[in-house]
Design an enzyme around this catalytic site. Structure first.
Site, PDB file in Angstrom:
ATOM      1  N   ARG A  48     -11.572   3.807  -4.847  1.00 18.24           N
ATOM      2  CA  ARG A  48     -10.185   4.010  -4.439  1.00 18.24           C
ATOM      3  C   ARG A  48      -9.271   3.158  -5.308  1.00 18.24           C
ATOM      4  O   ARG A  48      -9.595   2.016  -5.619  1.00 18.24           O
ATOM      5  CB  ARG A  48     -10.008   3.591  -2.973  1.00 18.24           C
ATOM      6  CG  ARG A  48     -10.258   4.718  -2.008  1.00 18.24           C
ATOM      7  CD  ARG A  48     -10.253   4.287  -0.591  1.00 18.24           C
ATOM      8  NE  ARG A  48      -9.107   3.486  -0.183  1.00 18.24           N
ATOM      9  CZ  ARG A  48      -8.833   3.156   1.073  1.00 18.24           C
ATOM     10  NH1 ARG A  48      -9.621   3.583   2.045  1.00 18.24           N
ATOM     11  NH2 ARG A  48      -7.793   2.420   1.377  1.00 18.24           N
ATOM     12  N   ARG A  71     -16.985  -0.832  -2.668  1.00 21.20           N
ATOM     13  CA  ARG A  71     -16.881   0.446  -1.941  1.00 21.20           C
ATOM     14  C   ARG A  71     -16.714   1.615  -2.915  1.00 21.20           C
ATOM     15  O   ARG A  71     -15.957   1.527  -3.883  1.00 21.20           O
ATOM     16  CB  ARG A  71     -15.670   0.384  -1.000  1.00 21.20           C
ATOM     17  CG  ARG A  71     -15.423   1.690  -0.271  1.00 21.20           C
ATOM     18  CD  ARG A  71     -14.614   1.496   0.967  1.00 21.20           C
ATOM     19  NE  ARG A  71     -13.205   1.268   0.723  1.00 21.20           N
ATOM     20  CZ  ARG A  71     -12.308   1.126   1.693  1.00 21.20           C
ATOM     21  NH1 ARG A  71     -12.680   1.185   2.957  1.00 21.20           N
ATOM     22  NH2 ARG A  71     -11.041   0.911   1.415  1.00 21.20           N
ATOM     23  N   LYS A 101     -13.436   0.001  10.312  1.00 20.71           N
ATOM     24  CA  LYS A 101     -12.715   0.884  11.252  1.00 20.71           C
ATOM     25  C   LYS A 101     -13.105   2.346  11.029  1.00 20.71           C
ATOM     26  O   LYS A 101     -13.440   3.046  11.968  1.00 20.71           O
ATOM     27  CB  LYS A 101     -11.187   0.765  11.061  1.00 20.71           C
ATOM     28  CG  LYS A 101     -10.598  -0.583  11.325  1.00 20.71           C
ATOM     29  CD  LYS A 101      -9.077  -0.546  11.253  1.00 20.71           C
ATOM     30  CE  LYS A 101      -8.514  -0.195   9.886  1.00 20.71           C
ATOM     31  NZ  LYS A 101      -8.779  -1.190   8.829  1.00 20.71           N
ATOM     32  N   ARG A 143       0.177   0.023  12.308  1.00 20.98           N
ATOM     33  CA  ARG A 143      -0.021  -1.119  11.419  1.00 20.98           C
ATOM     34  C   ARG A 143       1.158  -2.089  11.454  1.00 20.98           C
ATOM     35  O   ARG A 143       1.128  -3.106  10.767  1.00 20.98           O
ATOM     36  CB  ARG A 143      -0.181  -0.615   9.991  1.00 20.98           C
ATOM     37  CG  ARG A 143      -1.624  -0.605   9.496  1.00 20.98           C
ATOM     38  CD  ARG A 143      -1.585   0.042   8.144  1.00 20.98           C
ATOM     39  NE  ARG A 143      -2.630  -0.306   7.250  1.00 20.98           N
ATOM     40  CZ  ARG A 143      -3.687   0.462   6.999  1.00 20.98           C
ATOM     41  NH1 ARG A 143      -3.887   1.559   7.671  1.00 20.98           N
ATOM     42  NH2 ARG A 143      -4.553   0.102   6.077  1.00 20.98           N
ATOM     43  N   ARG A 146      -3.346  -6.280   0.070  1.00 23.41           N
ATOM     44  CA  ARG A 146      -3.521  -5.565   1.351  1.00 23.41           C
ATOM     45  C   ARG A 146      -3.881  -6.541   2.458  1.00 23.41           C
ATOM     46  O   ARG A 146      -3.432  -6.396   3.589  1.00 23.41           O
ATOM     47  CB  ARG A 146      -4.612  -4.488   1.203  1.00 23.41           C
ATOM     48  CG  ARG A 146      -4.125  -3.286   0.395  1.00 23.41           C
ATOM     49  CD  ARG A 146      -5.277  -2.470  -0.131  1.00 23.41           C
ATOM     50  NE  ARG A 146      -6.040  -1.829   0.920  1.00 23.41           N
ATOM     51  CZ  ARG A 146      -7.297  -1.419   0.759  1.00 23.41           C
ATOM     52  NH1 ARG A 146      -7.924  -1.584  -0.386  1.00 23.41           N
ATOM     53  NH2 ARG A 146      -7.921  -0.839   1.755  1.00 23.41           N
TER      54      ARG A 146
HETATM   55  P1  AMP Z   1      -6.357   2.783   4.766  1.00 20.59           P
HETATM   56  O1  AMP Z   1      -7.136   3.930   4.255  1.00 20.59           O
HETATM   57  O2  AMP Z   1      -6.237   2.780   6.271  1.00 20.59           O
HETATM   58  O3  AMP Z   1      -6.848   1.449   4.233  1.00 20.59           O
HETATM   59  O4  AMP Z   1      -4.856   2.954   4.223  1.00 20.59           O
HETATM   60  C1  AMP Z   1      -4.600   2.971   2.824  1.00 20.59           C
HETATM   61  C2  AMP Z   1      -3.120   2.763   2.565  1.00 20.59           C
HETATM   62  O5  AMP Z   1      -2.373   3.807   3.186  1.00 20.59           O
HETATM   63  C3  AMP Z   1      -2.524   1.481   3.124  1.00 20.59           C
HETATM   64  O6  AMP Z   1      -2.730   0.366   2.266  1.00 20.59           O
HETATM   65  C4  AMP Z   1      -1.058   1.873   3.237  1.00 20.59           C
HETATM   66  O7  AMP Z   1      -0.435   1.888   1.978  1.00 20.59           O
HETATM   67  C5  AMP Z   1      -1.141   3.320   3.703  1.00 20.59           C
HETATM   68  N1  AMP Z   1      -1.199   3.417   5.185  1.00 20.59           N
HETATM   69  C6  AMP Z   1      -2.220   3.876   5.946  1.00 20.59           C
HETATM   70  N2  AMP Z   1      -1.921   3.833   7.245  1.00 20.59           N
HETATM   71  C7  AMP Z   1      -0.661   3.314   7.326  1.00 20.59           C
HETATM   72  C8  AMP Z   1       0.198   2.986   8.408  1.00 20.59           C
HETATM   73  N3  AMP Z   1      -0.168   3.173   9.680  1.00 20.59           N
HETATM   74  N4  AMP Z   1       1.421   2.468   8.097  1.00 20.59           N
HETATM   75  C9  AMP Z   1       1.802   2.279   6.825  1.00 20.59           C
HETATM   76  N5  AMP Z   1       1.032   2.534   5.765  1.00 20.59           N
HETATM   77  C10 AMP Z   1      -0.200   3.055   6.002  1.00 20.59           C
END
Ligand code: AMP
Length: 208
Positions: free
Chosen positions: A153, A122, A13, A88, A164
């Site tokens: 990360r 990653r 994404k 999400r 996740r």
């Molecule tokens: P990402 O970088 O998109 O994989 O997001 C990393 C983490 O941020 C996720 O595992 C969640 O803990 C939090 N997060 C990111 N976007 C959201 C969202 N829209 N709703 C809730 N938690 C989020």
């Protein structure tokens, strides 16, 4: 164009949203990046989000929604935007529908085995925000773009990735049916090579 990029963690994404945002000249709104920045800066929001993120759980809806509402007020969002990693949950999608109009939802499909391979390998650059995979790095510690020191990360540890993924299946996957029903869903495989996938993404969105 107001777009949503949907898909499991590691589907690509962020990679495709970054590229398309540059090509279309509209911002990429990554809630994950915004939350990580808040943690780095030690803000109230960051403090609230950190525990959830480290565990691979979702940050509460009202926290994310407030952050997104504020972000959409910025002048650079006037000509459109790409949501990357938002919404999400169904609650987020329903709240979003009340304050903005979405033109299309791109759904990137990738199986779990490939996701695990991508995310365990990653590496990210804290200096330029670049994202890389150790399979393609001559030195897995040095950013090939800016020379910064690459890091993993915290939530890319194997057990956290598995959590996740299960959070994604349970809480985010229902959005596929939600947006399909609205006639907005465009599904594309995220499994092939980046450049091929990107062409498929553009074709699915009708971007020349
Ligand atoms: P990402 O970088 O998109 O994989 O997001 C990393 C983490 O941020 C996720 O595992 C969640 O803990 C939090 N997060 C990111 N976007 C959201 C969202 N829209 N709703 C809730 N938690 C989020």
């Amino acid at each position: 164009m107001n777009l949503i990029f949907l898909g499991p963690p590691g589907a690509g994404k962020g990679t495709h949203a970054t590229r398309l945002s540059q090509e279309l000249g509209i911002p990429q709104i990554s809630t994950g990046d915004m939350l990580r920045r808040a943690i780095r800066e030690g803000t109230q929001l960051g403090l609230r989000a950190k525990g959830y993120m480290d565990a691979g759980e979702l940050v509460p809806d009202e926290v994310v929604l407030q952050m997104v509402r504020e972000r959409l007020q910025a002048p650079d969002c006037q000509g459109g935007y790409i949501f990357d990693g938002f919404p999400r949950t169904l609650a987020q999608a329903e709240a979003l529908a009340a304050f903005t109009r979405i033109d299309a939802v791109l759904n990137l499909e990738v199986d779990d085995e490939l996701i695990l391979h991508r995310l365990t390998g990653r590496r990210v650059c804290p200096e330029c925000s670049g994202t890389f995979h150790i399979d393609y790095l001559s030195d897995p510690q040095v950013c090939p773009t800016c020379g910064g020191r690459l890091a993993q990360r915290a939530d890319d540890a194997r057990d956290t990735i598995l959590n996740r993924l299960s959070v994604y299946r349970r809480q985010t996957e229902p959005l596929i049916a939600f947006y399909r029903q609205k006639g907005l869903l465009r599904s594309v495989s995220g499994a092939g090579k980046v450049d091929d996938n990107y062409l498929a993404v553009k074709a699915a969105l009708g971007v020349p």
